[in-house]
Design an enzyme around this catalytic site. Sequence first.
Site, mmCIF file in Angstrom:
data_model
loop_
_atom_site.group_PDB
_atom_site.id
_atom_site.type_symbol
_atom_site.label_atom_id
_atom_site.label_comp_id
_atom_site.label_asym_id
_atom_site.label_seq_id
_atom_site.Cartn_x
_atom_site.Cartn_y
_atom_site.Cartn_z
ATOM 1 N N GLU A 41 0.828 -1.201 0.000
ATOM 2 C CA GLU A 41 0.000 0.000 0.000
ATOM 3 C C GLU A 41 0.862 1.251 0.000
ATOM 4 O O GLU A 41 1.933 1.301 0.623
ATOM 5 C CB GLU A 41 -0.948 -0.006 1.207
ATOM 6 N N CYS A 89 3.553 8.522 0.776
ATOM 7 C CA CYS A 89 4.027 7.570 1.777
ATOM 8 C C CYS A 89 4.131 6.216 1.092
ATOM 9 O O CYS A 89 3.118 5.685 0.606
ATOM 10 C CB CYS A 89 3.064 7.517 2.961
ATOM 11 N N CYS A 140 6.289 -7.586 6.738
ATOM 12 C CA CYS A 140 7.295 -6.997 7.635
ATOM 13 C C CYS A 140 7.816 -8.073 8.573
ATOM 14 O O CYS A 140 7.057 -8.912 9.060
ATOM 15 C CB CYS A 140 6.673 -5.856 8.441
ATOM 16 N N CYS A 148 5.885 -4.811 15.716
ATOM 17 C CA CYS A 148 5.528 -3.717 16.617
ATOM 18 C C CYS A 148 4.057 -3.856 17.016
ATOM 19 O O CYS A 148 3.192 -4.080 16.165
ATOM 20 C CB CYS A 148 5.780 -2.379 15.943
ATOM 21 N N CYS A 181 1.137 -1.749 15.209
ATOM 22 C CA CYS A 181 1.165 -1.597 13.759
ATOM 23 C C CYS A 181 0.483 -2.769 13.060
ATOM 24 O O CYS A 181 0.828 -3.930 13.306
ATOM 25 C CB CYS A 181 2.610 -1.479 13.276
ATOM 26 N N CYS A 217 -1.108 6.474 10.008
ATOM 27 C CA CYS A 217 0.108 5.847 10.520
ATOM 28 C C CYS A 217 -0.213 4.589 11.323
ATOM 29 O O CYS A 217 -1.012 4.616 12.246
ATOM 30 C CB CYS A 217 0.857 6.856 11.394
#
Length: 359
Positions: free
Chosen positions: A95, A108, A115, A119, A122, A341
Amino acid sequence: MSSKLINIRNLNPEELKAAIVAFGEPAFRAKQVYDWIWKKNVHDFHAMANIGKSLQEKLQEAFYFDGITVEDQQVSVDKTIKCAFGIEGQSQVIEGVLIPTPSRMTACISSQVGCSLSCAFCATGRLKMMRNLSAGEIVDQVVYLKNLATDKYNTNLSNIVYMGMGEPLLNYKNVVRSAEILTDENGLGMSPKRITVSTAGIAKMIKKLGDDQVKFNLALSLHAANDAKRSKIMDINDTNNLEALSEALTYFHEKTGSRVTFEYIIFKDFNDGLEDARELADFAKIVPCKINIIEYNPIDDGAYKQADRQKVDDFARFLEEKCNLIVNVRRSRGKDIDAACGQLANKNKMIDKRVLKTV
């Protein structure tokens, strides 16, 4: 596609020149081909009108283009646009987000499919790491979002942030190469000071950025300035603690002279107190910096909540007035389409839930 073909967009200018000369073509053709690839964003050798049919055929026989496709697009009430990009050879998407504000137009972008970090706050961290993006796939996101800014808002792209899916410094070679292309006068010609690479904190790679004397900006996702709290929300802190990061950031600044940005997502009753602000101020003084306090954006089943606005304002005021630090409070954009975010991959219908990590 033959496995013997080479992705031409993985070649740097010298490698491309060597390949062109090896074909028996004059060296200046490499500059022409490079312009077609990066300045004009062409993905077809036969569209390179000024290089001759012979060279077109030679390139076709030796090389191929990677690339992304646009699979979905959502527009927020605040005009933020989130794009789902398809990646060759993967059933998953990445994305990218176009973020318009009165003062800037920001792209962005993602650096990995999935990943490897986890975290706690996230959504992307819940996905398995599939693979690194190539430099070309990273640049393609910028090109698409740049064109979107022009087409939808009649505005030029002003900033690029590597803050999408993935950890940029774990895809170091391709991230740095993509930044070189984006800032090359024969590429997009962006100012390196308009580009920010954000990391969760890989100390040895931060030092490597310093050794390579990169020109773009560096942001550290800090979110807590004591090891116990930071390790609770960011596993990476167990192997890259605050002492290691302090040393790495000092080294980076000595090598580059660049100011560092500290990103601090503020969570209710976790890291939003004045003692947390004092710890942040103490840590931030290691290098010239600015601090971005970021409003938390909830994800499905998230354990953390958005801090009260008054506490956020008090936190920022303390840093500014008592500690003389440069502070920006970032209010979230694109929350209604999960483009804010920490939300990328959250609720995206195209994300295959089979690639979620097991815990």
